[in-house]
Design a protein around this motif. Structure first.
Motif, short mmCIF file in Angstrom:
data_model
loop_
_atom_site.label_atom_id
_atom_site.label_comp_id
_atom_site.label_asym_id
_atom_site.label_seq_id
_atom_site.Cartn_x
_atom_site.Cartn_y
_atom_site.Cartn_z
N GLU A 1 0.83 -1.21 0.00
CA GLU A 1 0.00 0.00 0.00
C GLU A 1 0.87 1.26 0.00
O GLU A 1 0.58 2.22 -0.71
N TRP A 2 1.90 1.26 0.82
CA TRP A 2 2.78 2.43 0.93
C TRP A 2 3.55 2.70 -0.37
O TRP A 2 3.98 3.82 -0.62
N GLN A 3 3.71 1.69 -1.20
CA GLN A 3 4.41 1.90 -2.48
C GLN A 3 3.69 2.87 -3.39
O GLN A 3 4.27 3.41 -4.31
N LYS A 4 2.41 3.15 -3.11
CA LYS A 4 1.66 4.11 -3.90
C LYS A 4 2.30 5.49 -3.87
O LYS A 4 2.10 6.30 -4.80
N ILE A 5 3.05 5.77 -2.83
CA ILE A 5 3.76 7.07 -2.75
C ILE A 5 4.69 7.25 -3.93
O ILE A 5 4.84 8.35 -4.46
N LEU A 6 5.32 6.16 -4.37
CA LEU A 6 6.27 6.26 -5.48
C LEU A 6 5.61 6.76 -6.75
O LEU A 6 6.25 7.43 -7.57
N ASN A 7 4.33 6.43 -6.93
CA ASN A 7 3.61 6.90 -8.12
C ASN A 7 3.37 8.40 -8.09
O ASN A 7 3.21 9.03 -9.14
N ILE A 8 3.31 8.98 -6.90
CA ILE A 8 3.09 10.42 -6.75
C ILE A 8 4.36 11.19 -7.06
O ILE A 8 4.33 12.26 -7.64
N LEU A 9 5.48 10.61 -6.64
CA LEU A 9 6.77 11.29 -6.83
C LEU A 9 7.14 11.33 -8.30
O LEU A 9 7.78 12.18 -8.79
#
Length: 168
Positions: free
Chosen positions: A160-168
């Motif tokens: 779930e936390w890997q979704k941050i990478l898509n924002i960056l």
């Protein structure tokens, strides 16, 4: 007793703001975000940004900042006996100055929450105080990294936390 949280850790060009509710007892005692040894926050960040979760605390903060991550909490001060978010006494919550934060960090693309309580506090206590541009930033509620939240595994939390990478 009224507890006080930590200053924000952010570079001016941060792109993602990660918010907790308020540091837990161990974090307050150690004066470090997510200091409880069983909290999954630092192992998750280490996995996402390829550093060792065991490096010095200031270096861990630096790794987040160098990857565009700002780290803070919704509450600046509050009464919370112990560490559980459910123990936060809502009438005591004094929120951090988000209007000033967003003014100084204009490249923020999204606000991510470490757990449900941070998301609730932000939506109810912060969003109504923000100028329109900041109030409409995309938000992402992520599973709490707290050891008290054992409903899902570390691997599922990491996914779930890997979704941050898509924002960056």
């Amino acid at each position: 007793m009224l507890e006080e949280g930590f200053p924000c850790s952010a570079d001016p060009d941060a792109k993602v703001l990660i918010l907790g509710s308020m540091p837990g007892r161990k974090s307050l005692d150690e004066q470090q975000y997510y200091a409880h040894p069983r909290n999954a926050f630092w192992p998750i960040m280490a996995s996402l940004f390829e550093f060792s979760a065991d490096i010095d605390y200031e270096k861990r903060l630096g790794m987040l900042r160098s990857n565009g991550i700002a780290l803070w909490d919704v509450a600046h001060r509050c009464v919370r006996p112990g560490s559980l978010d459910s123990a936060i006494r809502l009438p005591s919550v004094i929120i951090n100055d988000f209007e000033a934060f967003f003014h100084d960090h204009r490249k923020i693309r999204a606000v991510c929450f470490n757990g449900q309580k941070a998301a609730e506090l932000y939506q109810h206590r912060v969003v109504p105080t923000l100028p329109a541009g900041s109030a409409h930033l995309p938000v992402l509620r992520l599973p709490s990294t707290s050891p008290a939240y054992a409903a899902i595994s570390f691997g599922d939390k990491l996914a779930e936390w890997q979704k941050i990478l898509n924002i960056l």
